[in-house]
Design a protein around this motif. Structure first.
Motif, PDB file in Angstrom:
ATOM      1  N   LYS A 150      56.532  26.245  13.009  1.00 39.22           N
ATOM      2  CA  LYS A 150      57.022  26.650  11.670  1.00 39.22           C
ATOM      3  C   LYS A 150      56.329  25.919  10.524  1.00 39.22           C
ATOM      4  O   LYS A 150      56.563  26.232   9.359  1.00 39.22           O
ATOM      5  CB  LYS A 150      58.553  26.446  11.508  1.00 39.22           C
ATOM      6  N   LYS A 151      55.454  24.938  10.843  1.00 33.52           N
ATOM      7  CA  LYS A 151      54.765  24.236   9.747  1.00 33.52           C
ATOM      8  C   LYS A 151      53.637  25.096   9.197  1.00 33.52           C
ATOM      9  O   LYS A 151      53.154  25.998   9.885  1.00 33.52           O
ATOM     10  CB  LYS A 151      54.202  22.912  10.264  1.00 33.52           C
ATOM     11  N   LYS A 152      53.217  24.804   7.988  1.00 28.26           N
ATOM     12  CA  LYS A 152      52.082  25.511   7.373  1.00 28.26           C
ATOM     13  C   LYS A 152      50.990  24.507   7.048  1.00 28.26           C
ATOM     14  O   LYS A 152      51.287  23.356   6.711  1.00 28.26           O
ATOM     15  CB  LYS A 152      52.534  26.220   6.097  1.00 28.26           C
ATOM     16  N   ILE A 153      49.755  24.961   7.170  1.00 25.80           N
ATOM     17  CA  ILE A 153      48.611  24.098   6.859  1.00 25.80           C
ATOM     18  C   ILE A 153      47.696  24.862   5.919  1.00 25.80           C
ATOM     19  O   ILE A 153      47.419  26.042   6.153  1.00 25.80           O
ATOM     20  CB  ILE A 153      47.846  23.772   8.153  1.00 25.80           C
ATOM     21  N   THR A 154      47.208  24.193   4.889  1.00 24.53           N
ATOM     22  CA  THR A 154      46.254  24.868   3.993  1.00 24.53           C
ATOM     23  C   THR A 154      44.886  24.200   4.118  1.00 24.53           C
ATOM     24  O   THR A 154      44.791  22.989   4.363  1.00 24.53           O
ATOM     25  CB  THR A 154      46.726  24.796   2.525  1.00 24.53           C
ATOM     26  N   ALA A 155      43.843  25.002   3.964  1.00 24.33           N
ATOM     27  CA  ALA A 155      42.474  24.465   4.039  1.00 24.33           C
ATOM     28  C   ALA A 155      41.539  25.354   3.228  1.00 24.33           C
ATOM     29  O   ALA A 155      41.785  26.556   3.079  1.00 24.33           O
ATOM     30  CB  ALA A 155      42.015  24.402   5.493  1.00 24.33           C
ATOM     31  N   GLY A 156      40.454  24.749   2.742  1.00 27.13           N
ATOM     32  CA  GLY A 156      39.472  25.512   1.966  1.00 27.13           C
ATOM     33  C   GLY A 156      38.709  26.507   2.836  1.00 27.13           C
ATOM     34  O   GLY A 156      38.267  27.545   2.352  1.00 27.13           O
ATOM     35  N   LEU A 157      38.548  26.152   4.107  1.00 24.76           N
ATOM     36  CA  LEU A 157      37.841  27.031   5.051  1.00 24.76           C
ATOM     37  C   LEU A 157      38.549  26.962   6.401  1.00 24.76           C
ATOM     38  O   LEU A 157      38.872  25.867   6.872  1.00 24.76           O
ATOM     39  CB  LEU A 157      36.384  26.574   5.204  1.00 24.76           C
ATOM     40  N   ILE A 158      38.773  28.133   6.997  1.00 26.26           N
ATOM     41  CA  ILE A 158      39.366  28.181   8.350  1.00 26.26           C
ATOM     42  C   ILE A 158      38.246  28.575   9.311  1.00 26.26           C
ATOM     43  O   ILE A 158      37.542  29.566   9.069  1.00 26.26           O
ATOM     44  CB  ILE A 158      40.464  29.277   8.449  1.00 26.26           C
ATOM     45  N   VAL A 159      38.090  27.823  10.395  1.00 28.89           N
ATOM     46  CA  VAL A 159      37.078  28.178  11.392  1.00 28.89           C
ATOM     47  C   VAL A 159      37.802  28.492  12.701  1.00 28.89           C
ATOM     48  O   VAL A 159      38.503  27.642  13.254  1.00 28.89           O
ATOM     49  CB  VAL A 159      36.059  27.028  11.581  1.00 28.89           C
ATOM     50  N   ALA A 160      37.635  29.731  13.175  1.00 24.54           N
ATOM     51  CA  ALA A 160      38.362  30.157  14.381  1.00 24.54           C
ATOM     52  C   ALA A 160      37.473  30.027  15.610  1.00 24.54           C
ATOM     53  O   ALA A 160      36.437  30.679  15.712  1.00 24.54           O
ATOM     54  CB  ALA A 160      38.815  31.607  14.215  1.00 24.54           C
ATOM     55  N   ALA A 161      37.884  29.141  16.518  1.00 21.11           N
ATOM     56  CA  ALA A 161      37.196  29.003  17.811  1.00 21.11           C
ATOM     57  C   ALA A 161      38.281  29.170  18.867  1.00 21.11           C
ATOM     58  O   ALA A 161      38.447  28.344  19.760  1.00 21.11           O
ATOM     59  CB  ALA A 161      36.522  27.635  17.902  1.00 21.11           C
ATOM     60  N   ASP A 162      39.065  30.251  18.702  1.00 23.86           N
ATOM     61  CA  ASP A 162      40.286  30.420  19.501  1.00 23.86           C
ATOM     62  C   ASP A 162      40.105  31.462  20.605  1.00 23.86           C
ATOM     63  O   ASP A 162      41.032  32.210  20.902  1.00 23.86           O
ATOM     64  CB  ASP A 162      41.492  30.736  18.599  1.00 23.86           C
ATOM     65  N   SER A 163      38.921  31.490  21.189  1.00 25.32           N
ATOM     66  CA  SER A 163      38.589  32.265  22.390  1.00 25.32           C
ATOM     67  C   SER A 163      38.231  33.717  22.087  1.00 25.32           C
ATOM     68  O   SER A 163      38.446  34.199  20.975  1.00 25.32           O
ATOM     69  CB  SER A 163      39.708  32.230  23.449  1.00 25.32           C
ATOM     70  N   ARG A 164      37.717  34.392  23.116  1.00 29.78           N
ATOM     71  CA  ARG A 164      37.305  35.795  22.916  1.00 29.78           C
ATOM     72  C   ARG A 164      38.514  36.689  22.676  1.00 29.78           C
ATOM     73  O   ARG A 164      38.394  37.790  22.175  1.00 29.78           O
ATOM     74  CB  ARG A 164      36.449  36.282  24.087  1.00 29.78           C
ATOM     75  N   PHE A 165      39.702  36.205  23.047  1.00 33.63           N
ATOM     76  CA  PHE A 165      40.921  36.994  22.834  1.00 33.63           C
ATOM     77  C   PHE A 165      41.621  36.568  21.534  1.00 33.63           C
ATOM     78  O   PHE A 165      42.830  36.732  21.399  1.00 33.63           O
ATOM     79  CB  PHE A 165      41.857  36.844  24.039  1.00 33.63           C
TER      80      PHE A 165
END
Ligand code: FAD
Length: 394
Positions: A150-165
């Motif tokens: 339920k927490k939220k995180i903010t960032a200037g850039l999001i980099v997704a390395a969360d698998s082929r799925f």
């Protein structure tokens, strides 16, 4: 913003990317759904990687490679490719390439462990573990991630390395071509009693593909690929039956074999994102390009992509530019696509041909292998892909 960059996924791509940026002063977090104890001591997952010289160099530069026990690293000196039931083989040799070896072998879990240790040692990167990213929103200034806790995180850039799925890739509406090969890869380790080997074997047998890859101490990685609806033909065998089956398929080339691990199976789906970025969002590793493992390039490409994106970010930072801007992400996209697109399409074409058992295809399969042995430039391109270390990746 909480962070300059939030990385989703602490697989090899996410960790290598984080490590590439340590020392830049950027505030970075990695969010990984597995608990941190599993990053410290990852489970063995059956995947043994053939690693190129460029990946070896990058892993050395990132203080990762030397953290892997020498006894867990083997050298591939030669490779041979066989087709159907013929004994004719296409050969690749380290001497032709003018190198001590064509590539290196070690397992995914050792690289993950070493990469985690290296990121920890470098310090300043925040691990947020045991919680999953379940929501993502971005705007022109940055992005907000919603976590399963339920927490939220903010960032200037999001980099997704969360698998082929990747779920975030879908949430960000990044169009992605997906190719279901309808085949399953079953992997395990076996010991053998014959002479110690340093040759990787790829056998495009009819009905299934078999790779036998040399590890240390008379152990090898066995990679079997079969139509998914026939995977039970392999999975239901007893350890003795399976070892005997493999022995027979390679003409007892390695002597008596014994199964040493459980069997791990992976459904084979290829993915290629049409764009490697969205607004304040970049795709890395398998999230950008999920390869069929037959040409052993997925991990290597992920590492190369991490290196390329990190270099674009560092260059922008050095010039005082916005590291999450479209121009930075587009530069990464162009470079990474130029390298990965031909390999992705070439691998898929190879799989299509070498799983086709029509009469003309069988002839073509055999003919291409023969041509491959004679065509020195074609061989050179393939060995060069394995052995080049030039910084063309950047
Ligand atoms: C049988 C087999 C053999 C292979 N052999 C080779 C080879 O010889 N050479 C080679 O180069 N490649 C090989 N590959 C490919 C290689 O395994 C992959 O390319 C590589 O592991 C991808 O790493 P990654 O970090 O991009 O993704 P992954 O390893 O899939 O890591 C993704 C991470 O993201 C986490 N995650 C996912 N979703 C979320 C979320 N919502 N929130 C938080 N965390 C999340 C996951 O828990 C995971 O830790 C092989 C693959 C297979 C299946």
């Amino acid at each position: 913003m909480d962070y300059d960059i939030a990385i989703i996924g602490a697989g090899t791509s996410g960790l290598a990317f984080a490590r590439s940026l340590s020392g830049t002063g950027l505030k970075i977090a990695i969010i990984e759904k597995m608990p941190e104890a599993k990053l410290k001591n990852p489970d063995y997952d059956g995947r043994e990687f053939a690693i190129t010289h460029l990946s070896h160099k990058i892993l050395n530069d990132l203080d990762i490679w030397h953290r892997i026990e020498e006894s867990e690293i083997s050298l591939i000196k030669n490779a041979k490719v066989l087709n159907g039931d013929s004994n004719y083989a296409l050969h690749f040799s380290h001497t032709e390439a003018g190198e001590e070896n064509l590539g290196f072998m070690t397992s995914n879990h050792w690289i993950r462990k070493a990469a985690y240790e290296s990121v920890k040692k470098a310090g300043k990167i925040k691990f947020i573990t045991g919680t999953e990213v379940v929501g993502i929103e971005t705007n022109s200034n940055g992005g907000t991630l919603t976590l399963s806790n339920k927490k939220k995180i903010t960032a200037g850039l999001i980099v997704a390395a969360d698998s082929r799925f990747s779920k975030t890739r879908d949430m960000m509406n990044i169009e992605t071509s997906k190719l279901d090969f309808k085949r399953t890869c079953v992997v395990c380790k076996m010991d053998y009693e014959g002479a110690e080997q340093d040759t990787a074997m790829e056998c495009f047998h009819y009905g299934r593909t078999l790779a036998v890859l040399p590890l240390t101490n008379k152990r090898c990685s066995v990679v079997m690929t079969i139509d998914t609806d026939k995977a039970d033909d392999i999975l239901s065998l007893s350890p003795e039956e399976l070892a005997q089956d493999i022995e027979e398929r390679i003409d007892s080339h390695l002597g008596k074999m014994t199964l040493k691990t459980k069997l791990y199976s992976y459904p084979l789906i290829g993915v290629y994102a049409n764009k490697f970025y969205g607004q304040r969002y970049a795709l890395l590793g398998d999230t950008a390009v999920g390869m069929h493992p037959v040409t052993a390039h997925g991990f290597n490409m992920g590492l190369r992509g991490a290196h390329t994106l990190a270099n674009e970010i560092k260059a922008a930072q050095a010039q005082g530019l916005d590291i999450g801007s479209i121009s930075v992400l587009n530069a990464y996209h162009d470079k990474h696509r130029k390298f990965t697109r031909p390999l992705y399409l070439g691998t898929n074409a190879l799989v299509k041909l070498y799983t086709n058992e029509s009469k003309p295809a069988k002839l073509l399969r055999h003919g291409l292998l023969k041509l491959g042995n004679r065509l020195k430039p074609a061989k050179h391109i393939i060995t060069n892909l394995l052995t080049e270390t030039g910084d063309k990746a950047a």
